[in-house]
Motif scaffolding. Sequence first.
Motif, PDB file in Angstrom:
ATOM      1  N   LYS A 154      -7.820  43.979  13.388  1.00 27.56           N
ATOM      2  CA  LYS A 154      -8.418  43.825  12.110  1.00 27.56           C
ATOM      3  C   LYS A 154      -7.843  44.493  10.979  1.00 27.56           C
ATOM      4  O   LYS A 154      -6.888  45.218  11.210  1.00 27.56           O
ATOM      5  CB  LYS A 154      -9.796  44.876  12.450  1.00 27.56           C
ATOM      6  CG  LYS A 154     -10.690  44.454  13.640  1.00 27.56           C
ATOM      7  CD  LYS A 154     -11.678  45.401  13.975  1.00 27.56           C
ATOM      8  CE  LYS A 154     -12.603  44.922  15.102  1.00 27.56           C
ATOM      9  NZ  LYS A 154     -13.847  45.977  15.265  1.00 27.56           N
ATOM     10  N   GLY A 155      -8.530  44.303   9.782  1.00 30.44           N
ATOM     11  CA  GLY A 155      -8.123  45.015   8.733  1.00 30.44           C
ATOM     12  C   GLY A 155      -8.672  46.364   8.785  1.00 30.44           C
ATOM     13  O   GLY A 155      -9.679  46.716   9.446  1.00 30.44           O
ATOM     14  N   ASN A 156      -7.891  47.289   8.359  1.00 34.66           N
ATOM     15  CA  ASN A 156      -8.408  48.857   8.340  1.00 34.66           C
ATOM     16  C   ASN A 156      -9.876  48.616   7.730  1.00 34.66           C
ATOM     17  O   ASN A 156     -10.736  49.723   8.291  1.00 34.66           O
ATOM     18  CB  ASN A 156      -7.414  49.551   7.481  1.00 34.66           C
ATOM     19  CG  ASN A 156      -6.030  50.084   8.172  1.00 34.66           C
ATOM     20  OD1 ASN A 156      -6.068  49.700   9.448  1.00 34.66           O
ATOM     21  ND2 ASN A 156      -5.253  50.633   7.686  1.00 34.66           N
ATOM     22  N   TYR A 157     -10.000  48.041   6.841  1.00 28.15           N
ATOM     23  CA  TYR A 157     -11.316  48.096   6.070  1.00 28.15           C
ATOM     24  C   TYR A 157     -12.532  47.651   6.931  1.00 28.15           C
ATOM     25  O   TYR A 157     -13.546  47.930   6.596  1.00 28.15           O
ATOM     26  CB  TYR A 157     -11.272  47.199   5.035  1.00 28.15           C
ATOM     27  CG  TYR A 157     -10.650  45.838   4.883  1.00 28.15           C
ATOM     28  CD1 TYR A 157     -11.376  44.734   5.727  1.00 28.15           C
ATOM     29  CD2 TYR A 157      -9.524  45.450   4.775  1.00 28.15           C
ATOM     30  CE1 TYR A 157     -10.725  43.642   5.877  1.00 28.15           C
ATOM     31  CE2 TYR A 157      -8.771  44.389   5.023  1.00 28.15           C
ATOM     32  CZ  TYR A 157      -9.333  43.352   5.521  1.00 28.15           C
ATOM     33  OH  TYR A 157      -8.899  42.191   5.684  1.00 28.15           O
ATOM     34  N   ASP A 158     -12.247  47.241   8.065  1.00 29.20           N
ATOM     35  CA  ASP A 158     -13.074  46.809   9.091  1.00 29.20           C
ATOM     36  C   ASP A 158     -13.298  47.737  10.169  1.00 29.20           C
ATOM     37  O   ASP A 158     -14.276  47.504  10.981  1.00 29.20           O
ATOM     38  CB  ASP A 158     -12.829  45.245   9.588  1.00 29.20           C
ATOM     39  CG  ASP A 158     -13.418  44.023   8.841  1.00 29.20           C
ATOM     40  OD1 ASP A 158     -14.369  44.505   7.960  1.00 29.20           O
ATOM     41  OD2 ASP A 158     -12.788  42.994   8.854  1.00 29.20           O
ATOM     42  N   GLN A 159     -12.489  48.763  10.156  1.00 26.98           N
ATOM     43  CA  GLN A 159     -12.594  49.791  11.362  1.00 26.98           C
ATOM     44  C   GLN A 159     -13.628  50.689  11.092  1.00 26.98           C
ATOM     45  O   GLN A 159     -13.847  50.901   9.887  1.00 26.98           O
ATOM     46  CB  GLN A 159     -11.148  50.489  11.542  1.00 26.98           C
ATOM     47  CG  GLN A 159     -10.038  49.396  12.120  1.00 26.98           C
ATOM     48  CD  GLN A 159     -10.267  48.846  13.434  1.00 26.98           C
ATOM     49  OE1 GLN A 159     -11.230  49.149  13.963  1.00 26.98           O
ATOM     50  NE2 GLN A 159      -9.381  47.988  14.039  1.00 26.98           N
ATOM     51  N   ALA A 160     -14.269  51.077  12.019  1.00 26.38           N
ATOM     52  CA  ALA A 160     -15.692  52.246  11.763  1.00 26.38           C
ATOM     53  C   ALA A 160     -15.195  53.493  10.992  1.00 26.38           C
ATOM     54  O   ALA A 160     -16.085  53.731  10.382  1.00 26.38           O
ATOM     55  CB  ALA A 160     -16.033  52.378  13.485  1.00 26.38           C
ATOM     56  N   GLU A 161     -13.975  53.875  11.317  1.00 28.27           N
ATOM     57  CA  GLU A 161     -13.889  55.285  10.594  1.00 28.27           C
ATOM     58  C   GLU A 161     -13.275  55.101   9.087  1.00 28.27           C
ATOM     59  O   GLU A 161     -13.188  56.044   8.384  1.00 28.27           O
ATOM     60  CB  GLU A 161     -12.676  55.790  11.473  1.00 28.27           C
ATOM     61  CG  GLU A 161     -12.961  55.954  12.780  1.00 28.27           C
ATOM     62  CD  GLU A 161     -14.065  56.700  13.053  1.00 28.27           C
ATOM     63  OE1 GLU A 161     -14.642  57.684  12.409  1.00 28.27           O
ATOM     64  OE2 GLU A 161     -14.913  56.545  14.116  1.00 28.27           O
ATOM     65  N   PHE A 162     -13.115  53.965   8.632  1.00 26.49           N
ATOM     66  CA  PHE A 162     -12.387  53.580   7.245  1.00 26.49           C
ATOM     67  C   PHE A 162     -13.309  54.201   5.965  1.00 26.49           C
ATOM     68  O   PHE A 162     -12.785  55.055   5.064  1.00 26.49           O
ATOM     69  CB  PHE A 162     -11.838  52.190   6.876  1.00 26.49           C
ATOM     70  CG  PHE A 162     -11.175  51.950   5.696  1.00 26.49           C
ATOM     71  CD1 PHE A 162      -9.823  52.341   5.926  1.00 26.49           C
ATOM     72  CD2 PHE A 162     -11.918  51.247   4.825  1.00 26.49           C
ATOM     73  CE1 PHE A 162      -8.868  51.958   4.784  1.00 26.49           C
ATOM     74  CE2 PHE A 162     -10.884  51.272   3.547  1.00 26.49           C
ATOM     75  CZ  PHE A 162      -9.576  51.429   3.432  1.00 26.49           C
TER      76      PHE A 162
END
Length: 533
Positions: free
Chosen positions: A273-281
Motif C-alpha cells: 500500500k501507499g503509506n498514506y493508506d496505512q492506519a498510522e499515517f
Amino acid sequence: MKRKTRICALLMTLLLGIGTLSGCGSKPQESNTPGTTPEGDSTPVTDGGGEADTPDISKEVTLTMYLIGDRPVDNDEVFAKINEKLKAEINAVIDVKFMSWGEYEQKYPLIFASGEDWDIIYTADWCFYNAQATKQGFWEITQEALETYAPMTAETIYPEAWEQAKVNGQVFMLPMNYKEITSYVYMARGDLMDKYDIASVASLDEAEAYMDAIVANESTLIPLDVGSDYDKLFVFDRMWEKANWESQEKVNSIGTWQAMGSVSELDDTALVKGNYDQAEFQGVIERLKDWKDRGFWSKNAVVNTQNNTESFQAGKSALALCNVNTAKSIYAQMSEEHPEWDVRVFDAQEGVPPVLNSYLANGMSIFSKSKNPERALMALDYLRNDVEINNLFCYGIEGKHWEASGDNTLVSLPDSANYAYDGNCNWGVRNDASWRVVEGGIPGLEALNDLWRESARSKRYQTFVFDDTNVKNEIAAITEIFNTDYKLLGLGFTDDPAGDIAKLKEKMVTAGADTVYSEMQKQAQEFLSASGN
C-alpha cells in the motif's frame, strides 16, 4: 613499486573475520585466484576465456569519483596522499567531486545522462543502486573481473554481501564489508537541560518537553533545525517507525523509498500500500503538524539547505537528531570547541529495534560508460583493503586529524574539524578488518551498543531489491510527488492533514502508484517464495 597482494592480512581476515590487521609488513602480491598470473607479465587482460594476464597499468589514468555530502576542508590534502600511493601501486589517481545533501536527489540521476566523463560513484539501496543497475547505468562486476582486478576484495568480501548485490543475477556494486547497525540518537545541550530542569531527552515526549522549554525561553535558538534533503524526514521516520512497531500490523517500507510503498511484515500475501493508506499515517502527520505549529523547527525548513547537526554544531539550535555514526563523528569536536554546552547523547530508538543493515546500505559502483572500468575496480580494491589508504579515506591524515590509540581505536585531533571522523562519504569502503572507533567518545555509548546489538533485527524485506523496469515512467512521476507533497507533510506543513493526505493519494493514483504497488507485490511474493522467508 610492484603491485602485490597483502597475503598476510588476507589470511588473518579469513581466519579471524574481525579486528584491525597491523604488523604484516609485506607488500601486496598477486593472488592465486583464477584470472591472474605471476607478476612480471605486463600483457593486458583479455576478455576471452583461458588464462588471463596481469593487468596493464602502463598508462597513467585519472579516475573521477562522485561522493555525497559537503566537501571537507582538507579533502584535497587527504587525497593527495591517497593518490601518491595509488599512483605507485596502479598508476592511477582519483579526482573527487561531491554532490551536497541538498542536491544529490536531483543531481544523481542526471550525471548518468550528462555526457560527462567519470568513473566511480557512491551508491546504496537507498541511493539509486537498483534504479541505475536496471538502467545499465553501472558497469557489471563479474566474478572474473573481481578476481583479476580486485584480488584483495575477492578474498575478503563477505559472500552474503556479494549475493545481496545481485540484480537479476548480476553484480553492479562492491558493497561495504562492514556489519552495520543503524540506530538513532538525540544530541541535546546539557546546559539548557539543567537550566530548565529537563532530566532526559530519550523519547518523543521528552524531546517535546525540552523543545517547549526552548521555544518559551530561548528566542535566538531553533529547537530542532531540520531542513536539508538529508534530514527532512528524520522526525517523520522516528514517529512512523515507532507507531508501526507498536501497531499490530508491523508495517515497514518496501521497494524504492521514493515510491512511498509499505507492507505488513505479518502479511504473507505481501499486499503493498501507499503509506498514506496505512492506519498510522494520519496520526503521525497530525503530530508533525502540532510540532511545526509549536515552532519546533523553522518556517523555512522546506528550503533550508543546512542539515540539523550542522545547525546544532553552529549553535543555532538546541537539539539534533541523527544516526549514531554521525553523533560519534562530531561529539568529540563539539565537546572540545564548546565544553560549556555539556553536550549529552540519548537513545532515540524508544523501544524500536535498530536495523541490522543489509550490506547494500553503503557501496561503490563504476559508471557503465567509464573509459577505465578495470582501473576503477583496481582503485576500489585499494580503497577498501589497503589499510593505509582506507585509514586516510575514513579518518584523514594520521598525526593531523587522528592518532591511533590501540588496534581498533583512535583519538580525534583538533584538525579533525576539517576532516571529520567517518564523515567523508567513505561509507562504501568501510571494512570490518580495519575499522576503528573513537576512544573516549560518547559517555555510555558501549552500554547503548550492547542494548542495540541485543535487539537489532533484519526486516523481512531487508534484502528485497525492486526491479522497476516495467514501471519506470510511474516511478519518475511519483518521485516528483515524493519531493514535494510528501516532504511537506513529513515536516508538518499542512492545515488539514486528512484533506491533504487525500490529495496526496489522488495525485499518487493519477501518477500510477497502484500499478507500481501491484508490481512490488508481485516481486515481493516471488522474493518470499525464493527466500523461504
